[in-house]
Design an enzyme around this catalytic site. Sequence first.
Site, short mmCIF file in Angstrom:
data_model
loop_
_atom_site.label_atom_id
_atom_site.label_comp_id
_atom_site.label_asym_id
_atom_site.label_seq_id
_atom_site.Cartn_x
_atom_site.Cartn_y
_atom_site.Cartn_z
N THR A 46 7.50 50.09 17.79
CA THR A 46 8.17 51.34 17.45
C THR A 46 7.31 52.51 17.96
O THR A 46 6.10 52.35 18.14
CB THR A 46 8.44 51.45 15.93
OG1 THR A 46 7.19 51.37 15.24
CG2 THR A 46 9.36 50.34 15.46
N THR A 48 5.77 55.52 17.10
CA THR A 48 4.50 55.97 16.53
C THR A 48 3.50 54.82 16.45
O THR A 48 2.32 54.99 16.75
CB THR A 48 4.71 56.59 15.13
OG1 THR A 48 5.62 57.68 15.26
CG2 THR A 48 3.41 57.09 14.54
N CYS A 49 3.97 53.65 16.08
CA CYS A 49 3.09 52.48 15.95
C CYS A 49 2.48 52.10 17.29
O CYS A 49 1.28 51.85 17.39
CB CYS A 49 3.87 51.29 15.38
SG CYS A 49 4.71 51.65 13.83
N ASN A 50 3.32 52.05 18.30
CA ASN A 50 2.91 51.57 19.61
C ASN A 50 2.16 52.61 20.43
O ASN A 50 1.24 52.28 21.16
CB ASN A 50 4.15 51.11 20.39
CG ASN A 50 3.81 50.28 21.59
OD1 ASN A 50 3.27 49.19 21.44
ND2 ASN A 50 4.10 50.77 22.77
#
Length: 161
Positions: A46, A48-50
């Site tokens: 996703t 923000t996560c990545n």
Amino acid sequence: MTIKVGDTLPEVTFRTFSEDGPNPLTTGEVFSGKRMVLFAVPGAFTPTCNNNHLPGYLAHREAILARNIDGIAVTGVNDPFVMKAWAEATGGKDKLLFLADGSADFARAIGLDLDGSAFGLGIRSKRYAMVVDNGVVISLAVEDAPGQAALSGAEALLATL
């Protein structure tokens, strides 16, 4: 009940991936006798996560480990195949421990689950970072919004060590 500083992590089984396929790994096996950083993401790959959260931990890995930390683990409510692909795609394989919490058992057990059903995501984990010493939480930062990684990012965590 939400986990807090001073609490012991519950015994839950994650899944990791090896050459033999998915393997169980308990919280006891991950955290017993070690001082670990654990950060959680709502979902592998996703935005923000990545693009924000995970890369900071890779960039600051050596500085974090130099602060009396034995290892860095990341968990997300994804299956072990997705976590394996994410580890490989980000260059995190063999640098971070990728812990699949596919049914959100850990996220629920510590009270940091997030209902993303309105966005088609189902139950996920809130975004957070914690330091765990021999299974006991000694610091915890939970983001107010899943699209932010300011409180739980590597730079913020490093400042607390």
